[in-house]
Motif scaffolding. Structure first.
Motif, PDB file in Angstrom:
ATOM      1  N   GLY A   1       0.807  -1.218   0.000  1.00 36.13           N
ATOM      2  CA  GLY A   1       0.000   0.000   0.000  1.00 36.13           C
ATOM      3  C   GLY A   1       0.837   1.262   0.000  1.00 36.13           C
ATOM      4  O   GLY A   1       0.489   2.256  -0.635  1.00 36.13           O
ATOM      5  N   SER A   2       1.967   1.230   0.695  1.00 40.35           N
ATOM      6  CA  SER A   2       2.803   2.424   0.759  1.00 40.35           C
ATOM      7  C   SER A   2       3.497   2.708  -0.564  1.00 40.35           C
ATOM      8  O   SER A   2       3.900   3.839  -0.816  1.00 40.35           O
ATOM      9  CB  SER A   2       3.839   2.290   1.871  1.00 40.35           C
ATOM     10  OG  SER A   2       4.794   1.309   1.544  1.00 40.35           O
ATOM     11  N   VAL A   3       3.617   1.705  -1.414  1.00 42.20           N
ATOM     12  CA  VAL A   3       4.224   1.911  -2.733  1.00 42.20           C
ATOM     13  C   VAL A   3       3.152   2.277  -3.760  1.00 42.20           C
ATOM     14  O   VAL A   3       3.363   3.148  -4.597  1.00 42.20           O
ATOM     15  CB  VAL A   3       5.003   0.657  -3.174  1.00 42.20           C
ATOM     16  CG1 VAL A   3       5.497   0.795  -4.593  1.00 42.20           C
ATOM     17  CG2 VAL A   3       6.171   0.402  -2.236  1.00 42.20           C
ATOM     18  N   VAL A   4       1.988   1.648  -3.682  1.00 46.20           N
ATOM     19  CA  VAL A   4       0.953   1.824  -4.704  1.00 46.20           C
ATOM     20  C   VAL A   4       0.098   3.065  -4.449  1.00 46.20           C
ATOM     21  O   VAL A   4      -0.226   3.805  -5.379  1.00 46.20           O
ATOM     22  CB  VAL A   4       0.061   0.561  -4.776  1.00 46.20           C
ATOM     23  CG1 VAL A   4      -1.083   0.750  -5.731  1.00 46.20           C
ATOM     24  CG2 VAL A   4       0.907  -0.642  -5.170  1.00 46.20           C
ATOM     25  N   ILE A   5      -0.272   3.312  -3.205  1.00 50.02           N
ATOM     26  CA  ILE A   5      -1.178   4.412  -2.866  1.00 50.02           C
ATOM     27  C   ILE A   5      -0.357   5.612  -2.397  1.00 50.02           C
ATOM     28  O   ILE A   5       0.352   5.517  -1.389  1.00 50.02           O
ATOM     29  CB  ILE A   5      -2.166   3.988  -1.768  1.00 50.02           C
ATOM     30  CG1 ILE A   5      -2.963   2.773  -2.216  1.00 50.02           C
ATOM     31  CG2 ILE A   5      -3.076   5.144  -1.382  1.00 50.02           C
ATOM     32  CD1 ILE A   5      -3.765   2.126  -1.116  1.00 50.02           C
ATOM     33  N   PRO A   6      -0.441   6.726  -3.082  1.00 57.30           N
ATOM     34  CA  PRO A   6       0.302   7.914  -2.650  1.00 57.30           C
ATOM     35  C   PRO A   6      -0.154   8.375  -1.272  1.00 57.30           C
ATOM     36  O   PRO A   6      -1.342   8.488  -1.000  1.00 57.30           O
ATOM     37  CB  PRO A   6      -0.032   8.966  -3.708  1.00 57.30           C
ATOM     38  CG  PRO A   6      -0.497   8.193  -4.877  1.00 57.30           C
ATOM     39  CD  PRO A   6      -1.131   6.947  -4.340  1.00 57.30           C
ATOM     40  N   GLY A   7       0.773   8.609  -0.389  1.00 59.73           N
ATOM     41  CA  GLY A   7       0.469   9.100   0.946  1.00 59.73           C
ATOM     42  C   GLY A   7       0.115   8.041   1.962  1.00 59.73           C
ATOM     43  O   GLY A   7      -0.082   8.356   3.129  1.00 59.73           O
ATOM     44  N   TYR A   8       0.053   6.778   1.566  1.00 56.61           N
ATOM     45  CA  TYR A   8      -0.334   5.716   2.501  1.00 56.61           C
ATOM     46  C   TYR A   8       0.672   5.591   3.642  1.00 56.61           C
ATOM     47  O   TYR A   8       0.283   5.478   4.809  1.00 56.61           O
ATOM     48  CB  TYR A   8      -0.472   4.385   1.767  1.00 56.61           C
ATOM     49  CG  TYR A   8      -0.874   3.244   2.676  1.00 56.61           C
ATOM     50  CD1 TYR A   8      -2.206   3.029   2.972  1.00 56.61           C
ATOM     51  CD2 TYR A   8       0.066   2.409   3.250  1.00 56.61           C
ATOM     52  CE1 TYR A   8      -2.587   2.001   3.815  1.00 56.61           C
ATOM     53  CE2 TYR A   8      -0.299   1.380   4.090  1.00 56.61           C
ATOM     54  CZ  TYR A   8      -1.628   1.173   4.367  1.00 56.61           C
ATOM     55  OH  TYR A   8      -2.001   0.155   5.199  1.00 56.61           O
ATOM     56  N   GLY A   9       1.954   5.601   3.321  1.00 56.76           N
ATOM     57  CA  GLY A   9       2.977   5.475   4.351  1.00 56.76           C
ATOM     58  C   GLY A   9       2.951   6.630   5.336  1.00 56.76           C
ATOM     59  O   GLY A   9       3.121   6.451   6.535  1.00 56.76           O
ATOM     60  N   LEU A  10       2.720   7.833   4.828  1.00 56.79           N
ATOM     61  CA  LEU A  10       2.634   9.014   5.684  1.00 56.79           C
ATOM     62  C   LEU A  10       1.430   8.930   6.606  1.00 56.79           C
ATOM     63  O   LEU A  10       1.539   9.171   7.812  1.00 56.79           O
ATOM     64  CB  LEU A  10       2.556  10.274   4.823  1.00 56.79           C
ATOM     65  CG  LEU A  10       2.390  11.593   5.544  1.00 56.79           C
ATOM     66  CD1 LEU A  10       3.667  11.947   6.299  1.00 56.79           C
ATOM     67  CD2 LEU A  10       2.054  12.686   4.566  1.00 56.79           C
ATOM     68  N   ILE A  11       0.285   8.563   6.077  1.00 58.44           N
ATOM     69  CA  ILE A  11      -0.935   8.443   6.879  1.00 58.44           C
ATOM     70  C   ILE A  11      -0.790   7.329   7.901  1.00 58.44           C
ATOM     71  O   ILE A  11      -1.173   7.478   9.061  1.00 58.44           O
ATOM     72  CB  ILE A  11      -2.163   8.216   5.970  1.00 58.44           C
ATOM     73  CG1 ILE A  11      -2.407   9.478   5.153  1.00 58.44           C
ATOM     74  CG2 ILE A  11      -3.389   7.825   6.776  1.00 58.44           C
ATOM     75  CD1 ILE A  11      -3.408   9.305   4.047  1.00 58.44           C
ATOM     76  N   LYS A  12      -0.214   6.203   7.497  1.00 55.15           N
ATOM     77  CA  LYS A  12      -0.005   5.088   8.405  1.00 55.15           C
ATOM     78  C   LYS A  12       0.928   5.490   9.553  1.00 55.15           C
ATOM     79  O   LYS A  12       0.689   5.154  10.707  1.00 55.15           O
ATOM     80  CB  LYS A  12       0.574   3.903   7.633  1.00 55.15           C
ATOM     81  CG  LYS A  12       0.822   2.665   8.428  1.00 55.15           C
ATOM     82  CD  LYS A  12      -0.449   1.910   8.631  1.00 55.15           C
ATOM     83  CE  LYS A  12      -0.133   0.570   9.274  1.00 55.15           C
ATOM     84  NZ  LYS A  12      -1.326  -0.197   9.481  1.00 55.15           N
ATOM     85  N   ALA A  13       1.973   6.226   9.227  1.00 52.98           N
ATOM     86  CA  ALA A  13       2.938   6.645  10.246  1.00 52.98           C
ATOM     87  C   ALA A  13       2.328   7.646  11.220  1.00 52.98           C
ATOM     88  O   ALA A  13       2.640   7.638  12.405  1.00 52.98           O
ATOM     89  CB  ALA A  13       4.172   7.224   9.586  1.00 52.98           C
TER      90      ALA A  13
END
Length: 63
Positions: free
Chosen positions: A45-57
């Motif tokens: 998800g963090s690679v495919v969806i823009p901003g997923y890693g930021l939101i998750k963090a």
């Protein structure tokens, strides 16, 4: 003065996109979350969806 403001705004936008989009969001998620608690879908998800890693963090209790 206008050129300095436009330059600062341009740099801020580049920094924003570097953090939100890959690999910035993925790196931020990896550094701020406990990687043992992240599953494979979080990494995908963090690679495919823009901003997923930021939101998750920022907002996830799994971190």
């Amino acid at each position: 003065m206008k050129d300095m403001f436009e330059g600062a705004f341009g740099f801020a936008m580049i920094a924003f996109f570097a953090v939100v989009y890959f690999p910035g969001g993925t790196i931020l998620m990896a550094l701020s979350c406990n990687t043992n608690r992240l599953d494979g879908w979080d990494w995908v998800g963090s690679v495919v969806i823009p901003g997923y890693g930021l939101i998750k963090a920022l907002f996830s209790s799994a971190c």
